[in-house]
Motif scaffolding. Structure first.
Motif, PDB file in Angstrom:
ATOM      1  N   MET A 143     -15.802 108.667  20.445  1.00 38.45           N
ATOM      2  CA  MET A 143     -16.029 109.192  21.637  1.00 38.45           C
ATOM      3  C   MET A 143     -14.757 110.054  22.125  1.00 38.45           C
ATOM      4  SD  MET A 143     -18.820 106.759  23.078  1.00 38.45           S
ATOM      5  CE  MET A 143     -18.855 105.871  21.614  1.00 38.45           C
ATOM      6  N   LEU A 144     -14.513 111.060  21.862  1.00 40.61           N
ATOM      7  CA  LEU A 144     -13.308 111.962  22.498  1.00 40.61           C
ATOM      8  C   LEU A 144     -13.395 112.438  23.816  1.00 40.61           C
ATOM      9  CD1 LEU A 144     -10.738 113.694  19.769  1.00 40.61           C
ATOM     10  CD2 LEU A 144     -10.910 114.313  22.137  1.00 40.61           C
TER      11      LEU A 144
ATOM     12  N   GLY B 220     -17.809 114.517  19.827  1.00 40.81           N
ATOM     13  CA  GLY B 220     -18.352 113.327  18.914  1.00 40.81           C
ATOM     14  C   GLY B 220     -19.567 113.820  18.128  1.00 40.81           C
ATOM     15  N   SER B 221     -20.240 112.761  17.313  1.00 44.26           N
ATOM     16  CA  SER B 221     -21.354 113.071  16.511  1.00 44.26           C
ATOM     17  C   SER B 221     -22.449 113.749  17.471  1.00 44.26           C
ATOM     18  CB  SER B 221     -21.668 111.943  15.783  1.00 44.26           C
ATOM     19  OG  SER B 221     -22.526 110.894  16.872  1.00 44.26           O
ATOM     20  N   HIS B 222     -23.423 114.308  16.666  1.00 43.55           N
ATOM     21  CA  HIS B 222     -24.821 114.606  17.291  1.00 43.55           C
ATOM     22  C   HIS B 222     -25.423 113.831  18.054  1.00 43.55           C
ATOM     23  CE1 HIS B 222     -24.667 118.841  15.815  1.00 43.55           C
ATOM     24  NE2 HIS B 222     -24.620 118.576  14.473  1.00 43.55           N
TER      25      HIS B 222
ATOM     26  N   ILE C  59     -13.285 104.687  22.203  1.00 46.56           N
ATOM     27  CA  ILE C  59     -13.365 105.543  23.281  1.00 46.56           C
ATOM     28  C   ILE C  59     -12.127 106.102  23.751  1.00 46.56           C
ATOM     29  CG2 ILE C  59     -14.468 106.278  25.763  1.00 46.56           C
ATOM     30  CD1 ILE C  59     -16.553 104.303  25.128  1.00 46.56           C
ATOM     31  N   LEU C  60     -11.649 107.222  23.254  1.00 46.22           N
ATOM     32  CA  LEU C  60     -10.437 107.774  23.660  1.00 46.22           C
ATOM     33  C   LEU C  60     -10.447 108.978  24.900  1.00 46.22           C
ATOM     34  CD1 LEU C  60      -7.232 107.564  22.794  1.00 46.22           C
ATOM     35  CD2 LEU C  60      -7.981 109.456  21.266  1.00 46.22           C
ATOM     36  N   ASP C  61      -9.657 108.508  25.890  1.00 45.67           N
ATOM     37  CA  ASP C  61      -9.486 109.709  26.835  1.00 45.67           C
ATOM     38  C   ASP C  61      -8.293 110.692  26.693  1.00 45.67           C
ATOM     39  OD1 ASP C  61      -9.536 111.077  29.218  1.00 45.67           O
ATOM     40  OD2 ASP C  61      -9.473 109.488  30.631  1.00 45.67           O
TER      41      ASP C  61
ATOM     42  N   PHE D 280     -12.917 114.175  36.388  1.00 41.63           N
ATOM     43  CA  PHE D 280     -12.981 112.829  36.894  1.00 41.63           C
ATOM     44  C   PHE D 280     -14.220 111.995  36.460  1.00 41.63           C
ATOM     45  CE2 PHE D 280     -13.739 108.966  39.883  1.00 41.63           C
ATOM     46  CZ  PHE D 280     -12.372 108.522  39.804  1.00 41.63           C
ATOM     47  N   ALA D 281     -15.399 112.692  36.697  1.00 39.12           N
ATOM     48  CA  ALA D 281     -16.650 112.098  36.173  1.00 39.12           C
ATOM     49  C   ALA D 281     -17.118 112.021  34.819  1.00 39.12           C
ATOM     50  CB  ALA D 281     -17.931 112.795  37.113  1.00 39.12           C
ATOM     51  N   THR D 282     -16.252 112.707  34.117  1.00 41.75           N
ATOM     52  CA  THR D 282     -16.585 112.557  32.521  1.00 41.75           C
ATOM     53  C   THR D 282     -16.446 111.255  32.130  1.00 41.75           C
ATOM     54  OG1 THR D 282     -15.785 114.955  32.482  1.00 41.75           O
ATOM     55  CG2 THR D 282     -16.096 113.643  30.407  1.00 41.75           C
ATOM     56  N   ILE D 283     -15.404 110.455  32.052  1.00 39.41           N
ATOM     57  CA  ILE D 283     -15.198 109.286  31.534  1.00 39.41           C
ATOM     58  C   ILE D 283     -15.960 108.183  32.170  1.00 39.41           C
ATOM     59  CG2 ILE D 283     -13.023 108.986  32.732  1.00 39.41           C
ATOM     60  CD1 ILE D 283     -13.958 107.862  28.958  1.00 39.41           C
TER      61      ILE D 283
END
Length: 535
Positions: free
Chosen positions: A332-333, A350-352, A302-304, A200-203
């Motif tokens: 951002m995946l 995502g990218s570095h 930004i895709l959840d 839950f706290a990720t996005i």
């Protein structure tokens, strides 16, 4: 007389020298010439104003020096009580409750939650002793209880212990965490990934890590509660488009650019925020169109994929695999490790640059303890199984089709979910009921919704209280027949848009097609029985 004149002369001489010294020192201060010109012009044009300003300065100095906490020393404004009266007042005082008491409906809702005894899985055993078919748990790939994963987790527990005892940036990072991040990045085809210990706290940490005040976010009106909290924390300028409507999205993107040009505002960072498969209804986003629009209007995406990761695509890589879109096209995946990998936590790939920025600015990453090593290894094993066993996703999609084939024919059920979604939301079809509904105050349906308002112009009509009661009766009826399902839980009054009540089925590849058809038949019969009583 001469002595008095001499004394006055000495006094005037002293005052003259003091004034000259004061004037010389004053004009040495930076900006003193500006103050002097202001005072002279003010006094020359309006002497009364100068007097008023002097009085205000004196009053301000007096106010600052005066104690604001000093009580009335005389006590004449206080009522005097003796000890007995004070004790009586204390005994009579009743504090306000911290929260309102639960309503009978809320108490019944809590009491109705079934308790599983032993491990969860496709057919768990309840505290009542009954074994049921489980269509409630997020176990899309059927990895819960997988013997290979259990063996690896037990071995890791013996080697690493239980907890990490610290956030990743403060001695909480272990080699297994680095390995899982690499496994996720390789699996999805991104440069890097970062782990979060709570899904839950990720996005809700990813969004404010990149989006700040002054930035622009264009978000779907149907995003989940975790995304809503991330938007609030970011304090960005948010514009809303109609749920899963690409035409509405393009209209909002155009309006944002027109507004910027009209105000002649500077270019700011701009983001599109949405879900792969929506948690509220199981609808699926059109990823190719999203990528096309984000490139056209210069936005970041930004895709959840908390629901779609591990449930769609040939090997469970999500929408990027399903639509054959390179994962690098998504800035951002975000995904969940809990729904498909039989573990816990979440990730952002995502990218570095994207990943390393979160290691410093992601609140949940910085302040929360790392995932336990056993869960981390379990997730890595789950990815290896998905990579080497594509038949798991084939079985999952076959079970989804079997369930949909039965429920799509029910005349009392509406299914808003995508045909490939492993979460199937079942709503009451309103024409079967003659009941009052909450209506929206919408105007002409041809007009687009206001991007400034999270509420859609033509809101769906439904009766929350009645539908939730009917759906709970259906859940209990299905459980009595050996099928465990659940209502989609909502935080009523806290979410920005009230989602329509629904029953949420979570299909798993661990069940056979026959079991899925049996469960779907039971659910269909429960709907018909409960809804039939109200006709």
């Amino acid at each position: 007389m001469s002595s008095s004149s001499q004394s006055l002369e000495l006094l005037f001489t002293f005052l003259s020298r003091s004034y000259a010294t004061l004037e010389t020192n004053f004009f040495k201060l930076p900006g003193s010439a500006v103050v002097a010109r202001y005072v002279k012009s003010s006094h020359q044009n309006d002497p009364g104003r100068t007097l008023l300003e002097v009085i205000l300065i004196i009053f301000a100095i007096r106010t600052l020096l005066q104690s604001r906490t000093r009580g009335d020393q005389s006590g004449k404004h206080f009522i005097q009580f003796d000890e007995k009266e004070i004790d009586e007042l204390v005994d009579e005082w009743t504090p306000e409750p911290l929260a309102q008491p639960l309503t009978p409906e809320e108490q019944a809702d809590l009491a109705s939650v079934p308790v599983i005894v032993g491990p969860t899985g496709p057919k768990p055993k309840l505290a009542s002793g009954k074994t049921v078919i489980n269509l409630a748990s997020y176990n899309f790939t059927g990895l819960a209880g997988n013997e290979e994963i259990k063996a690896s987790a037990v071995e890791t527990l013996r080697k690493y212990g239980l907890g990490s005892c610290g956030p990743p940036g403060f001695y909480g990072t272990q080699d297994v965490h680095i390995q899982l991040e690499q496994d996720i990045a390789d699996f999805l085809g991104t440069e890097a990934s970062i782990l979060y210990s709570q899904a839950f706290a990720t996005i809700s940490s990813v969004i404010p890590a990149f989006c700040k005040r002054g930035d622009v976010i264009v978000a779907d009106r149907g995003v989940n509660f975790a995304i809503q909290k991330g938007l609030q924390i970011s304090r960005c300028t948010v514009r809303w488009y109609d749920h899963n409507d690409m035409e509405s999205l393009e209209h909002v993107l155009e309006s944002v650019e027109k507004e910027r040009k009209k105000r002649r505002g500077p270019l700011t960072r701009r983001f599109i925020v949405t879900e792969g498969i929506f948690d509220h209804d199981g609808a699926m986003s059109d990823l190719p169109k999203l990528v096309e629009l984000k490139k056209k209007y210069k936005y970041r995406l930004i895709l959840d994929e908390s629901i779609s990761f591990g449930s769609v695509g040939r090997t469970g890589r999500g929408l990027t695999e399903l639509y054959n879109v390179p994962a690098s096209e998504v800035d951002m995946l975000v995904g969940s490790i809990a729904t498909s990998l039989a573990s816990a936590g979440g990730f952002c790939a995502g990218s570095h640059i994207v990943v390393n920025h979160q290691r410093i600015n992601g609140t949940s990453f910085v302040f929360s303890a790392s995932m336990p090593a056993a869960l981390t290894v379990a997730a890595s094993e789950g990815i290896n199984i998905l990579r080497n066993t594509p038949s798991i996703l084939s079985a999952l999609q076959e079970n989804i089709r079997a369930v949909r084939a039965i429920l799509d024919r029910a005349d009392c059920i509406t299914i808003p979910s995508h045909p490939a979604s492993a979460t199937i939301h079942l709503q009451v079809r309103w024409p079967t009921l003659q009941v009052p509904m909450h209506t929206s105050s919408s105007s002409s349906p041809s007009k687009p919704s206001n991007p400034l308002n999270v509420k859609p112009r033509d809101a769906e009509q439904f009766n929350i209280e009645l539908e939730e009661k009917l759906l709970q009766d259906i859940v209990e009826e299905a459980l009595a027949q050996g099928v465990m399902i659940t209502r989609a839980k909502r935080l009523r009054g806290q979410e920005l848009v009230e989602a329509r009540p629904s029953i949420r089925l979570a299909i798993t590849s661990a069940l056979s097609r026959k079991d899925c058809e049996k469960a779907a038949t039971v659910v269909k019969a429960a709907f018909a029985k409960v809804i039939g009583k109200r006709r």
